[in-house]
Design a protein around this motif. Sequence first.
Motif, short mmCIF file in Angstrom:
data_model
loop_
_atom_site.label_atom_id
_atom_site.label_comp_id
_atom_site.label_asym_id
_atom_site.label_seq_id
_atom_site.Cartn_x
_atom_site.Cartn_y
_atom_site.Cartn_z
N PRO A 480 53.66 20.36 69.77
CA PRO A 480 54.23 19.00 69.73
C PRO A 480 55.22 18.77 70.86
CG PRO A 480 54.24 20.00 67.55
CD PRO A 480 53.85 21.09 68.52
N ASP A 499 48.76 17.57 70.86
CA ASP A 499 49.20 17.89 69.50
C ASP A 499 48.61 16.90 68.50
OD1 ASP A 499 50.86 15.91 70.68
OD2 ASP A 499 52.27 16.13 69.03
N ALA A 500 48.48 15.63 68.93
CA ALA A 500 47.84 14.63 68.07
C ALA A 500 46.36 14.95 67.88
CB ALA A 500 48.00 13.24 68.66
N ARG A 502 44.99 18.02 67.87
CA ARG A 502 44.87 19.12 66.90
C ARG A 502 45.15 18.64 65.48
NH1 ARG A 502 47.00 25.06 68.13
NH2 ARG A 502 44.84 25.19 68.87
N PHE A 503 46.18 17.80 65.32
CA PHE A 503 46.51 17.31 63.98
C PHE A 503 45.35 16.49 63.40
CE2 PHE A 503 48.12 13.93 61.22
CZ PHE A 503 48.79 14.68 60.26
N ALA A 504 44.77 15.60 64.22
CA ALA A 504 43.67 14.75 63.73
C ALA A 504 42.45 15.59 63.38
CB ALA A 504 43.31 13.71 64.78
N GLU A 506 42.37 18.83 62.55
CA GLU A 506 42.64 19.66 61.36
C GLU A 506 42.65 18.82 60.10
OE1 GLU A 506 46.25 21.73 62.24
OE2 GLU A 506 45.23 23.27 63.44
N SER A 507 43.06 17.55 60.19
CA SER A 507 43.02 16.69 59.01
C SER A 507 41.59 16.41 58.57
CB SER A 507 43.74 15.36 59.30
OG SER A 507 43.03 14.60 60.25
N GLN A 511 38.95 22.52 63.75
CA GLN A 511 39.84 23.31 64.60
C GLN A 511 39.65 22.86 66.04
OE1 GLN A 511 38.54 27.30 63.92
NE2 GLN A 511 38.94 27.23 61.72
N GLY A 638 52.40 17.96 51.37
CA GLY A 638 52.64 18.76 52.57
C GLY A 638 52.59 20.24 52.33
N GLU A 661 45.44 28.07 58.62
CA GLU A 661 46.87 27.74 58.57
C GLU A 661 47.66 28.88 57.94
OE1 GLU A 661 49.89 24.25 56.89
OE2 GLU A 661 47.72 23.98 56.82
#
Length: 664
Positions: A480, A499-500, A502-504, A506-507, A511, A638, A661
């Motif tokens: 991030p 970072d966005a 990877r987050f999107a 993984e959601s 991967q 979370g 994770e």
Amino acid sequence: MDDLLQHFIVEAHELIQQATDDLLALERDPSGTMHLDSAFRAVHTLKGSVGLFDFAPMGLALHAAEDLLGALRAGQGHIDSDVIDSLLDCIDQTERWAGTIEQTGKLPSDAAEEGYRLARLMRSQLDNGSTSVAPAIPEADLGWVGELMARSDVSTPSREQDKPLVAVRYTPRADCFFAGDDPIALLRSVPDLVAVRLATRDPWPPAAEIDPFACNLRIEVLSSAGLDAVKAAFRFVPDQVKIHEIAQSPGDHAHVAEAGHQFAGPAAGTTGGASARMLRVDAARIDRLADLVGEMVVAKNALAHLAGLAADGLDRKDFAHGLLASQAAIDRLVAEMHRAVMDVRMMPMRDIFRRFPRVVRDIAGHLGKAIDFSMEGEDVEADKAVVEGLFEPLLHVLRNAVGHGAEPEHVRQEAGKPTRTRIVLRARRIGERVMVEVEDDGRGIDPAAIRRVARERGVSSADDLECMSDAEVIELIFAPGFSTASEVTDLSGRGVGMDAVRFAVESLGGQASVRSTQGRGTTIRLSLPLTVVMTRVMAVRVGRELYGIPLDGIVEAAFVPASRILPVRDAEAFVLRDRTLPFVRLADLLDIPRPAEPRSGMKVVVMEVGDELVGIAVDEFAERMDVLMRPMTGILAGAPGVMGTTLLGDGSVLMILDTPELLG
């Protein structure tokens, strides 16, 4: 929202995308008549669909674009970047309008002004190409207004002397009949007519040369109705009219109070907010679902018959046999129903990929870089949620590929590379996952630069950076706030990007990874599940607790003898078929007490995490199952290391673990 309007919106998005694809292909190959014809058909069809609704500014812009494309098809003018830019400008605005209509059911308040701007832009391209599809409406000669006033009795006692008049000069296009326009019907629809004058637009040719299908009229009228009412009568032909409001002074001297160059039709009926989600499905897949529902009804009836026999005292052995047979049939049907529903939700990557050539073109043009962009695997299918969820991550990755990866042309020439940077967007299916890659042959990632920036921005300590390999350092681009841009621009430097991504990803249960060689290029790989609705899991037991692990990440399940589990510093490893793998205990990952370990060895789930294999020790293997996973909500939303939960047959809750994770 009205059903007809819903279908219009779905069709509009498809036609807009088709026109965009054809225009971009036409820019690459101006001699490609196939793409020119296809773009013309898409715009023509879209204009016709718009005509079913009260979206006059949208129709005006598309009509002008259709004229420009028609002139190009006729060989009048030539295709260059200015022509393509103006057409794409029109298509972009049409897409924005379609989005607004989808949300509100009507065009925005500035649509009339924008529609006229686009029409003038298209007409200017026609003029520059010395083409003439329809005569332009001449600038208003206010003398005709005075002549109409003189011919009409505007001072009759029945008229309110202070009420303004509206003057209209309507010059129909020569091909107006083919567009479905009826000039006389429009004239009759004008309320409160005071005066009418019909004339020819152009002198009549010799009788033998008259085209009976061409309109040669000029219609001038005065009306005592309000300005809005008169505009409404001509709402579908705003490019062919000049409307002026005429104020009456007390001395009966008329003067033009307002020139009506801006046109806005009446607002369409409002609808209920956001539109319904729609998905086009192959009829064969729907037929398959219908067949399965029929079979499930038969299975249900068989189960009901069995229940009735049980109530009548059926022999226990026969009852058990019938119950097992019924359960097997229902299991088969549920599995087939699952596959059929997943097929319905499947979408080809083409639906999202085809939006990116325009994006890459615009970014490259903004940065002045030469890009050779191509796509592969557009027919690969994945779940609708996965395909649609990829747009934002891929947009970030492609921006980086153009902004950071692509070198200037002179730098590539000095390095012996082709002058144009090659960027490939690729999709392929591997087992139960889909791999999406963005590969470029640009400058690559410099690990030394990543180390320096990571140290300066506090992403990682100097000691940790020294211990990292180059591949591990490159992975820091997903941290991030990490950015190597020296200044903030519209495209980079804000620390929001990878970072966005990877987050999107993984959601979506996927991967993200990166491979790069300095001077040779970079590949960003996104590994995603085919579906995010139904998940296949392996249930494993640790102590008395049962947990689920997604099957798509499991390579194999194995038994490892205790003699093969070896200590390595503070950790452990084991040997599997002459390959040494990290060994971790699921109890340690979950921070729960270790159960007693058997002396003979451990049961291990071998999983693929990134590009590495890891062995995770469990107490017992349980069954494999298809589950409907629910994401964590409330105070547990979370919770680290947990993808979601599902209910088991006995009513208990099974937690589905996010093992990458947990291992991270």
